[in-house]
Scaffold this motif. Structure first.
Motif, PDB file in Angstrom:
ATOM      1  N   ALA A 181       0.849  -1.185   0.000  1.00  0.00           N
ATOM      2  CA  ALA A 181       0.000   0.000   0.000  1.00  0.00           C
ATOM      3  C   ALA A 181       0.888   1.240   0.000  1.00  0.00           C
ATOM      4  O   ALA A 181       1.990   1.221   0.549  1.00  0.00           O
ATOM      5  CB  ALA A 181      -0.892   0.008   1.234  1.00  0.00           C
ATOM      6  N   ILE A 182       0.385   2.307  -0.611  1.00  0.00           N
ATOM      7  CA  ILE A 182       1.052   3.607  -0.517  1.00  0.00           C
ATOM      8  C   ILE A 182       0.199   4.438   0.428  1.00  0.00           C
ATOM      9  O   ILE A 182      -0.976   4.695   0.151  1.00  0.00           O
ATOM     10  CB  ILE A 182       1.167   4.306  -1.892  1.00  0.00           C
ATOM     11  CG1 ILE A 182       1.887   3.423  -2.899  1.00  0.00           C
ATOM     12  CG2 ILE A 182       1.892   5.652  -1.725  1.00  0.00           C
ATOM     13  CD1 ILE A 182       1.869   3.966  -4.323  1.00  0.00           C
TER      14      ILE A 182
ATOM     15  N   ILE B 202      -3.324   6.119  -0.413  1.00  0.00           N
ATOM     16  CA  ILE B 202      -3.347   6.911  -1.642  1.00  0.00           C
ATOM     17  C   ILE B 202      -3.080   6.079  -2.892  1.00  0.00           C
ATOM     18  O   ILE B 202      -3.205   6.576  -4.002  1.00  0.00           O
ATOM     19  CB  ILE B 202      -2.380   8.110  -1.577  1.00  0.00           C
ATOM     20  CG1 ILE B 202      -0.940   7.656  -1.422  1.00  0.00           C
ATOM     21  CG2 ILE B 202      -2.793   9.058  -0.464  1.00  0.00           C
ATOM     22  CD1 ILE B 202       0.074   8.778  -1.561  1.00  0.00           C
ATOM     23  N   GLY B 203      -2.718   4.801  -2.712  1.00  0.00           N
ATOM     24  CA  GLY B 203      -2.461   3.960  -3.871  1.00  0.00           C
ATOM     25  C   GLY B 203      -1.847   2.637  -3.480  1.00  0.00           C
ATOM     26  O   GLY B 203      -1.834   2.262  -2.309  1.00  0.00           O
ATOM     27  N   TYR B 204      -1.339   1.933  -4.473  1.00  0.00           N
ATOM     28  CA  TYR B 204      -0.607   0.696  -4.205  1.00  0.00           C
ATOM     29  C   TYR B 204       0.490   0.526  -5.249  1.00  0.00           C
ATOM     30  O   TYR B 204       0.469   1.147  -6.319  1.00  0.00           O
ATOM     31  CB  TYR B 204      -1.550  -0.512  -4.140  1.00  0.00           C
ATOM     32  CG  TYR B 204      -1.909  -1.155  -5.457  1.00  0.00           C
ATOM     33  CD1 TYR B 204      -1.416  -2.410  -5.789  1.00  0.00           C
ATOM     34  CD2 TYR B 204      -2.733  -0.527  -6.370  1.00  0.00           C
ATOM     35  CE1 TYR B 204      -1.751  -3.023  -6.982  1.00  0.00           C
ATOM     36  CE2 TYR B 204      -3.080  -1.116  -7.562  1.00  0.00           C
ATOM     37  CZ  TYR B 204      -2.577  -2.373  -7.867  1.00  0.00           C
ATOM     38  OH  TYR B 204      -2.905  -2.969  -9.053  1.00  0.00           O
ATOM     39  N   THR B 205       1.475  -0.284  -4.925  1.00  0.00           N
ATOM     40  CA  THR B 205       2.653  -0.450  -5.757  1.00  0.00           C
ATOM     41  C   THR B 205       3.235  -1.833  -5.531  1.00  0.00           C
ATOM     42  O   THR B 205       2.814  -2.549  -4.622  1.00  0.00           O
ATOM     43  CB  THR B 205       3.706   0.635  -5.428  1.00  0.00           C
ATOM     44  OG1 THR B 205       4.807   0.509  -6.323  1.00  0.00           O
ATOM     45  CG2 THR B 205       4.207   0.510  -3.988  1.00  0.00           C
ATOM     46  N   GLY B 206       4.207  -2.182  -6.327  1.00  0.00           N
ATOM     47  CA  GLY B 206       4.886  -3.442  -6.105  1.00  0.00           C
ATOM     48  C   GLY B 206       5.577  -3.974  -7.344  1.00  0.00           C
ATOM     49  O   GLY B 206       5.812  -3.245  -8.301  1.00  0.00           O
TER      50      GLY B 206
ATOM     51  N   ILE C 175      -1.319   5.421  -8.199  1.00  0.00           N
ATOM     52  CA  ILE C 175      -1.670   6.442  -7.211  1.00  0.00           C
ATOM     53  C   ILE C 175      -3.094   6.867  -7.546  1.00  0.00           C
ATOM     54  O   ILE C 175      -3.339   7.594  -8.497  1.00  0.00           O
ATOM     55  CB  ILE C 175      -0.693   7.630  -7.233  1.00  0.00           C
ATOM     56  CG1 ILE C 175       0.723   7.136  -6.911  1.00  0.00           C
ATOM     57  CG2 ILE C 175      -1.140   8.704  -6.231  1.00  0.00           C
ATOM     58  CD1 ILE C 175       1.809   8.186  -7.009  1.00  0.00           C
ATOM     59  N   GLY C 176      -4.029   6.361  -6.757  1.00  0.00           N
ATOM     60  CA  GLY C 176      -5.442   6.572  -7.022  1.00  0.00           C
ATOM     61  C   GLY C 176      -5.967   7.912  -6.558  1.00  0.00           C
ATOM     62  O   GLY C 176      -6.925   8.438  -7.118  1.00  0.00           O
ATOM     63  N   ASP C 177      -5.340   8.468  -5.544  1.00  0.00           N
ATOM     64  CA  ASP C 177      -5.784   9.754  -5.007  1.00  0.00           C
ATOM     65  C   ASP C 177      -5.176  10.877  -5.842  1.00  0.00           C
ATOM     66  O   ASP C 177      -3.970  11.150  -5.765  1.00  0.00           O
ATOM     67  CB  ASP C 177      -5.377   9.886  -3.540  1.00  0.00           C
ATOM     68  CG  ASP C 177      -5.978  11.084  -2.863  1.00  0.00           C
ATOM     69  OD1 ASP C 177      -6.039  12.171  -3.489  1.00  0.00           O
ATOM     70  OD2 ASP C 177      -6.373  10.963  -1.685  1.00  0.00           O
TER      71      ASP C 177
END
Length: 161
Positions: free
Chosen positions: A53-54, A63-67, A84-86
């Motif tokens: 998660a971000i 605010i988002g997710y990554t990996g 980054i969804g936000d």
């Protein structure tokens, strides 16, 4: 934060055409909360990916997710992703910071040698962030990205340990 709260945030993001403009093709297809929920549940079960998660630590806001997806233990490689969804966090350098952090974890914790990604040529902000994080352009996939009634090229970038 519980999974249903996180899912509700993803429901909002994935239904926002501006947020998903350059994102995964599957995001373009998903319309209902049920489809998004199923995708999210599969994401949590995916053992071939390193997902994080971000979170904005100042207010504990997701605010988002990554990996790194498609991790190959044989080839010591994987494919980087970030979402980054936000929208209020777009263009603030977060993508560069997060990319550097995840790449470091990929090399140090996961023992990878190569991390690659693909990005739409139209996503100038992402290309700048990846370049600042030391990714190098390896090539171009012609007309591999279709959005808003037009084909666009996808840029292939990678970084080596």
């Amino acid at each position: 934060m519980y999974n249903y709260q996180i899912k509700n945030i993803f429901f909002q993001w994935i239904k926002d055409k501006e947020v998903i403009r350059y994102s995964l093709s599957i995001f373009q297809k998903m319309k209902s909360n049920i489809e998004i929920s199923h995708w999210f549940d599969m994401l949590l079960l995916d053992k071939s990916s390193y997902n994080k998660a971000i979170v904005d630590k100042t207010n504990e806001k997701l605010i988002g997710y990554t990996g790194i997806a498609q991790i190959s233990e044989t080839n010591l490689s994987g494919e980087y992703f970030i979402f980054i969804g936000d929208k209020s966090y777009h263009g603030k350098g977060i993508g560069t910071f997060v990319t550097k952090e995840i790449v470091n974890k990929g090399f140090q914790e996961l023992g990878l040698n190569r991390i690659m990604l693909t990005v739409s040529e139209k996503n100038i902000g992402a290309i700048k962030a990846y370049t600042k994080a030391n990714f190098k352009i390896e090539g171009v996939m012609k007309q591999a990205f279709y959005r808003e009634g037009k084909f666009h090229d996808k840029v292939i970038m990678a970084i080596l340990r």
